[in-house]
Design a protein around this motif. Structure first.
Motif, PDB file in Angstrom:
ATOM      1  N   UNK A  19       0.845  -1.180   0.000  1.00 28.77           N
ATOM      2  CA  UNK A  19       0.000   0.000   0.000  1.00 28.77           C
ATOM      3  C   UNK A  19       0.883   1.233   0.000  1.00 28.77           C
ATOM      4  N   UNK A  20       0.313   2.394  -0.314  1.00 24.65           N
ATOM      5  CA  UNK A  20       1.120   3.606  -0.336  1.00 24.65           C
ATOM      6  C   UNK A  20       1.769   3.858   1.008  1.00 24.65           C
ATOM      7  N   UNK A  76       8.370  10.640  -7.657  1.00 21.83           N
ATOM      8  CA  UNK A  76       9.698  10.356  -7.130  1.00 21.83           C
ATOM      9  C   UNK A  76      10.131  11.406  -6.118  1.00 21.83           C
ATOM     10  N   UNK A  77       9.700  12.654  -6.326  1.00 18.82           N
ATOM     11  CA  UNK A  77      10.116  13.753  -5.452  1.00 18.82           C
ATOM     12  C   UNK A  77       9.205  13.899  -4.236  1.00 18.82           C
ATOM     13  N   UNK A  78       7.897  13.908  -4.478  1.00 16.66           N
ATOM     14  CA  UNK A  78       6.942  14.166  -3.405  1.00 16.66           C
ATOM     15  C   UNK A  78       6.627  12.893  -2.625  1.00 16.66           C
ATOM     16  N   UNK A  79       6.691  11.755  -3.296  1.00 18.51           N
ATOM     17  CA  UNK A  79       6.285  10.492  -2.672  1.00 18.51           C
ATOM     18  C   UNK A  79       7.325   9.433  -2.999  1.00 18.51           C
ATOM     19  N   UNK A  80       8.537   9.554  -2.443  1.00 21.00           N
ATOM     20  CA  UNK A  80       9.653   8.724  -2.892  1.00 21.00           C
ATOM     21  C   UNK A  80       9.617   7.281  -2.420  1.00 21.00           C
ATOM     22  N   UNK A  81       8.960   6.980  -1.319  1.00 23.96           N
ATOM     23  CA  UNK A  81       9.064   5.654  -0.720  1.00 23.96           C
ATOM     24  C   UNK A  81       7.865   4.778  -0.985  1.00 23.96           C
ATOM     25  N   UNK A  82       8.050   3.486  -0.798  1.00 19.26           N
ATOM     26  CA  UNK A  82       6.946   2.539  -0.908  1.00 19.26           C
ATOM     27  C   UNK A  82       6.881   1.876  -2.262  1.00 19.26           C
ATOM     28  N   UNK A  83       6.542   0.597  -2.260  1.00 20.39           N
ATOM     29  CA  UNK A  83       6.482  -0.159  -3.510  1.00 20.39           C
ATOM     30  C   UNK A  83       5.364   0.341  -4.417  1.00 20.39           C
ATOM     31  N   UNK A  84       4.259   0.804  -3.845  1.00 23.08           N
ATOM     32  CA  UNK A  84       3.136   1.277  -4.661  1.00 23.08           C
ATOM     33  C   UNK A  84       3.563   2.435  -5.549  1.00 23.08           C
ATOM     34  N   UNK A 226      -2.247  10.197  -8.350  1.00 18.21           N
ATOM     35  CA  UNK A 226      -2.686  10.758  -7.073  1.00 18.21           C
ATOM     36  C   UNK A 226      -3.186   9.691  -6.110  1.00 18.21           C
ATOM     37  N   UNK A 227      -3.458   8.494  -6.613  1.00 18.89           N
ATOM     38  CA  UNK A 227      -3.886   7.426  -5.708  1.00 18.89           C
ATOM     39  C   UNK A 227      -2.778   7.017  -4.756  1.00 18.89           C
ATOM     40  N   UNK A 228      -1.554   7.429  -5.036  1.00 17.11           N
ATOM     41  CA  UNK A 228      -0.455   7.159  -4.107  1.00 17.11           C
ATOM     42  C   UNK A 228      -0.682   7.838  -2.766  1.00 17.11           C
ATOM     43  N   UNK A 229      -1.535   8.850  -2.745  1.00 20.31           N
ATOM     44  CA  UNK A 229      -1.815   9.569  -1.503  1.00 20.31           C
ATOM     45  C   UNK A 229      -3.034   9.013  -0.775  1.00 20.31           C
ATOM     46  N   UNK A 230      -3.588   7.912  -1.266  1.00 21.82           N
ATOM     47  CA  UNK A 230      -4.780   7.327  -0.657  1.00 21.82           C
ATOM     48  C   UNK A 230      -4.435   5.936  -0.147  1.00 21.82           C
ATOM     49  N   UNK A 231      -4.244   5.813   1.135  1.00 22.31           N
ATOM     50  CA  UNK A 231      -3.911   4.528   1.732  1.00 22.31           C
ATOM     51  C   UNK A 231      -5.160   3.889   2.304  1.00 22.31           C
TER      52      UNK A 231
END
Length: 237
Positions: A19-20, A76-84, A226-231
């Motif tokens: 998950x994100x 890559x810049x705002x949400x660098x971590x996580x496999x999702x 943007x779904x990367x911001x929805x866990x």
């Protein structure tokens, strides 16, 4: 496990489950809106410069790919971590390759191959939880008649690859609907974009088809990004 927004348990659980992870900025904060401004700017540049009289060129391919490549930089810049997030970035890179190939009509199959890899990465990111098999019925009811009509108009060498791609696209739509949120709308718009593109190419030219295809395509990609911001794990807790 008890979830705390500031604790490490949430980050560990979400990474383990695909998950994100934890973004640097909240989706509700103005930072993300400012980061997305270049995406909308590059989209506007593409629509302003595109013309049906344009000849295929690497410059045109780059301008077409810029919004998608920027989404890779954004994640890559705002949400660098996580496999999702990494899977989404990989899918976006493959999509950019596909966009470039589709600039040249003779590279259509290469473009479709690139988008096939992109959809496989999206499927990997979306996962199979929650399964929601009931959503398969409306997907099949919409897909089978459409692609049944489309197959009658395809050249013989396109029947097998396009059938395989269509099946994969339908599965991606199912998993996107099951995931919900912006992923749901992104998967729907991606499917609509491909459906209009295929009909315009193989069945009958549609008015303003290119504008519809690219507008829905760019919207689909940013919604999925943007779904990367929805866990789902954070929401359920």
């Amino acid at each position: 496990m008890q979830a705390t927004l500031g604790g490490s348990h949430v980050d560990m659980d979400t990474r383990e489950e695909g998950l994100p992870g934890k973004p640097r900025f909240s989706a509700q904060q103005p930072h993300v809106g400012r980061w997305l401004s270049p995406f909308f700017l590059t989209c506007a540049v593409y629509f302003l410069l595109w013309s049906p009289e344009n000849q295929p060129s690497w410059v045109g391919a780059l301008i077409k790919c810029l919004p998608i490549l920027y989404l890779v930089v954004f994640l890559w810049t705002v949400y660098p971590g996580g496999s999702y997030s990494l899977l989404l970035q990989g899918a976006l890179v493959c999509s950019a390759v596909g966009d470039s190939c589709l600039v040249w009509p003779e590279a259509f199959l290469h473009g479709m191959a690139a988008f096939t890899v992109a959809h496989l990465l999206y499927l990997w990111a979306f996962g199979l939880t929650p399964l929601k098999p009931g959503l398969l019925l409306p997907v099949l009811l919409a897909s089978i008649p459409y692609y049944g009509l489309l197959l009658w108009h395809l050249p013989p060498d396109m029947v097998l690859p396009l059938t395989a791609y269509s099946l994969l696209l339908a599965v991606m739509l199912w998993r996107g609907l099951a995931r919900g949120g912006s992923t749901c709308w992104g998967a729907l718009l991606f499917t609509l974009s491909d459906a209009v593109l295929a009909w315009n190419l193989f069945v009958h030219p549609l008015p303003h088809a290119h504008l519809v295809v690219m507008a829905t395509y760019y919207a689909a990609q940013i919604l999925i990004a943007l779904s990367a911001f929805q866990s789902p794990r954070l929401k359920s807790n």
